[in-house]
Structure formats: structure tokens, C-alpha cells
Design a protein around this motif. Structure first.
Motif, short mmCIF file in Angstrom:
data_model
loop_
_atom_site.label_atom_id
_atom_site.label_comp_id
_atom_site.label_asym_id
_atom_site.label_seq_id
_atom_site.Cartn_x
_atom_site.Cartn_y
_atom_site.Cartn_z
N ASP A 31 0.85 -1.20 0.00
CA ASP A 31 0.00 0.00 0.00
C ASP A 31 0.88 1.24 0.00
O ASP A 31 1.75 1.40 0.86
CB ASP A 31 -0.91 0.01 1.22
CG ASP A 31 -1.79 1.24 1.24
OD1 ASP A 31 -2.77 1.28 0.48
OD2 ASP A 31 -1.46 2.20 1.99
N SER A 34 -2.26 5.05 0.85
CA SER A 34 -3.67 5.21 0.47
C SER A 34 -4.45 5.98 1.52
O SER A 34 -4.10 5.98 2.71
CB SER A 34 -4.32 3.83 0.26
OG SER A 34 -3.76 3.17 -0.84
N THR A 38 -7.61 1.26 1.84
CA THR A 38 -6.98 0.15 1.14
C THR A 38 -6.03 -0.62 2.04
O THR A 38 -5.99 -1.87 2.02
CB THR A 38 -6.21 0.65 -0.09
OG1 THR A 38 -7.12 1.28 -1.00
CG2 THR A 38 -5.50 -0.48 -0.81
N ALA A 39 -5.25 0.09 2.86
CA ALA A 39 -4.27 -0.56 3.74
C ALA A 39 -4.98 -1.49 4.72
O ALA A 39 -4.52 -2.63 4.96
CB ALA A 39 -3.45 0.48 4.48
N ARG A 56 3.06 -1.56 4.04
CA ARG A 56 2.69 -0.18 3.71
C ARG A 56 3.94 0.68 3.64
O ARG A 56 4.86 0.53 4.45
CB ARG A 56 1.73 0.37 4.77
CG ARG A 56 1.28 1.82 4.54
CD ARG A 56 0.32 2.27 5.63
NE ARG A 56 0.03 3.70 5.54
CZ ARG A 56 -0.91 4.24 4.78
NH1 ARG A 56 -1.67 3.46 4.03
NH2 ARG A 56 -1.12 5.54 4.76
#
Length: 368
Positions: A31, A34, A38-39, A56
Motif C-alpha cells: 500500500d 492510500s 486500502t491498507a 505499507r
């Protein structure tokens, strides 16, 4: 896959990979800062399925995210996926089977390039190479023209790559200028390359209004052309007509796209500046050489070829506007365009500029 604000499509992309039959697969979701959850979605997916790793990074940079994901990958083969991309049913299974049974260094699927326009309309273009797997460098070099011509070589997405080779070459998407740089470096010394019939990878592109003029796009177009010419030189393919025709066609198509983008920027460019930028592209040495090389295939470019060959800025602008109108209207204009091309050539012949032989002589004189 590197994702940014991809909550809507992430599940489809991941599930199309996990659905592969009896495949030991690892999905790495990176990720890239975001803001839409989304994460969190990726983290939940990783908790439910041991085959998924979710991490992430704090910058919205897909290239850096993909480099991070490739470092985590553990398989023999690796693949870059777009966040909106997906495999059709059994697509990855067929791709893997071909790669493993033939011990391939690169395995290329059929592509469905799905273009989503700003209106929401979706257009799909099929791209594939119908050829058996290559077993030597010479065989692969001969297949390469079809890869360039079809457009399947342009993107790194959807292709099975040997992970150890990516590491050995030290390839980094963040350090290279684009997908083509990555692919040219990866294939330079390959031998075993296969094309998986029936393995369909959906590569999604979002068509957006032009931002600025072609000032940023044309240098990329020229650099890509120089990359392919450099590869042809290393492979001693500069005299191979089929290979070089594919390279020149790709470049000239890019020039037309750059002209269309520049014309679409009319509200931000005054006419003299727009014309100067288009003339610069038309008079670039690479453009003149490509036009000359494609002289006997000028019909492939319809009514655009003669204005390009004559560096006629006004006619080029008129041509790309007609092409744009045809694309948006979906009218059956193919016969009209063919007739327009003949009429255009006849009109230029009348003033001593457009005859094919005269055009070729003029270009050869320019090059000399």
C-alpha cells in the motif's frame, strides 16, 4: 502489486491470482499511502489467507512500492500486477504450466488492454503473439518484432519473470525511467521465451484528459525509440527489416499520439507555440528516418503519412482531429479515410510535393 486508493478493485485482482488451480502462490500487496481504507483491507486479507503479505510505505510512489514487493517475493517466478488488473479464469495456471514445463526465462500472456475513458466507457483491445516458445537467443530475437508490433512488450505487467534474474541484474523500477527500460534490460540476453495461448491478463488503463502539451510525452517517446534501436544494435538486428519495421512503426505511432496531445492542449498553448512544438517533433532526425524506413508501408498510417512526411503542421493537426472525431463518434469511416488519403496524396502531387517517389527522394536528400 503496488496499490494506492484501490479499495474498490483490490479484491478482484487478488482473487484472480488466488483462484489459480493448485498453484503455490504468494501475493505481496504494497500500500502506497492510500487514503481510502486500502491498507486496512489488505491487512484483513493477509490475516485470512497465509498466501498474502501486506505492507505499507509512506509515499504514493508505485515504482518504489513494486521494488519493495519484489524484495519480499520468494518464488521462482515473479510478476508485477496493476491494482485494477486481473486474470481471466485459469489464466495464471496456464501461464505457470508453460513457464515451468519449458523452463522459460520469460512467459507472456495474451493481453486484454481495457481502456476506461473519463465517461466511464470501457474499450478492450486484444494483444497476443502466436508463436512457439523460443529455445535460443536467435529464435527469441526473431519473435521480438511480433512483441513490439502487438504492443505486448511495452509493459512489465502480467509477465512471468525469473526472480533470480531480476535480482542478478539489479533491476529497479524506481531507478529506471519506465517499463520499457526494465523490459529492455531484462530481455537483452534471454533465450527461452514463451507465449501462453489462452492465458488472458486484463491490463487496465485509465484514459485521462491531456495534461499540458506533448512537451513531457515526446522525450519519453524518443527515449523509448532509442532504447529499442540500442537493443537492435546489440542484437545485430539493425539490418533485419521485420524487426526495424516494428520499431519504426511504434515510434511513428507515438509521434501521432504526441501531436494529438499537443492539439488537444490548444486552450493552454497559443497557435505559434503549438505549431513550433509539432514542427520540432516532425523535423527530428529520428522522425525523418522512421518515415523513410516506412515509405513502402505508408498505407498503414492512412491519410496521416503524407503530412508527416512533408512536415506539414496544419495538415497533421487536421488529421489528428479527424482521428479523434472518428474514435469518439464510432462512425464507420474507414472507407472515407482511405479515400481521403488518396485525395490528399493527389492534391500534394499536383503541387509537386506528394508523389511517393518524390517524397522518398526528398527524404533521402534531407538525411544526406
Amino acid at each position: 502489486m503496488a496499490v494506492h486508493d484501490a479499495r474498490v478493485h483490490l479484491c478482484r485482482a487478488v482473487e484472480s491470482v488466488l483462484a489459480a488451480d493448485a498453484v503455490a502462490v504468494q501475493v505481496v500487496i504494497v500500500d502506497c499511502a492510500s487514503n481510502d481504507g486500502t491498507a486496512a483491507l489488505a491487512a484483513r486479507m493477509a490475516e485470512r489467507d497465509i498466501r498474502i503479505d501486506a505492507i505499507r510505505i509512506d509515499v504514493p510512489d508505485p515504482a518504489s512500492g513494486l521494488d519493495r514487493g519484489l524484495k519480499i517475493a520468494r518464488g521462482t517466478y515473479c510478476m508485477v500486477m496493476g491494482q485494477d488488473d486481473w486474470f481471466a479464469s485459469h489464466g495464471l495456471t496456464r501461464l505457470r504450466m508453460l513457464a515451468e514445463t519449458s523452463d522459460l526465462e520469460l512467459c507472456v500472456p495474451e493481453l486484454s488492454v481495457d481502456i476506461i475513458r473519463t465517461s466511464g466507457e470501457r474499450t478492450s483491445i486484444k494483444r497476443r503473439v502466436d508463436a512457439p516458445a523460443s529455445k535460443s537467443a536467435g529464435e527469441f530475437h526473431r519473435r521480438m518484432s511480433a512483441m513490439i508490433e502487438s504492443g505486448v512488450f511495452d509493459s512489465v505487467r502480467g509477465k512471468l519473470l525469473r526472480r533470480d534474474r531480476v535480482e542478478e541484474l539489479g533491476l529497479s523500477l524506481a531507478e529506471l525511467s519506465g517499463d520499457l527500460d526494465f523490459m529492455v534490460a531484462y530481455v537483452e540476453s534471454l533465450e527461452r521465451v514463451g507465449f501462453a495461448s489462452g492465458s488472458c491478463y486484463h491490463l487496465t488503463l485509465h484514459a485521462r484528459p491531456p495534461q499540458g502539451s506533448a512537451a513531457s510525452r515526446y522525450p519519453r517517446c524518443l527515449r523509448d525509440h532509442e532504447l529499442l534501436l540500442g537493443l537492435a544494435g546489440k542484437w545485430e538486428m539493425l539490418d533485419n527489416r521485420e524487426f526495424m519495421t516494428a520499431v519504426h512503426r511504434r515510434y511513428l505511432s507515438g509521434i501521432i499520439a504526441c501531436i494529438e496531445q499537443t492539439c488537444a492542449s490548444g486552450a493552454r498553448l497559443c497557435a505559434p507555440e503549438r505549431n513550433a512544438r509539432i514542427r520540432y517533433m516532425l523535423e527530428e532526425r529520428a522522425t525523418r528516418e522512421s518515415i523513410l524506413a516506412l515509405h513502402d508501408r505508408n498505407r498503414d498510417f492512412g491519410f496521416m503519412y503524407v503530412p508527416l512526411a512533408r512536415s506539414n503542421v496544419s495538415a497533421c493537426c487536421m488529421g489528428v482531429r479527424l482521428v479523434s472525431f472518428m474514435r469518439s463518434s464510432r462512425l464507420p469511416l474507414a472507407p472515407v479515410l482511405r479515400d481521403a488519403n488518396v485525395a490528399w496524396e493527389s492534391a500534394l502531387c499536383a503541387i509537386g510535393e506528394g508523389s511517393p517517389d518524390g517524397c522518398k527522394s526528398y527524404l533521402e536528400g534531407d538525411r544526406a
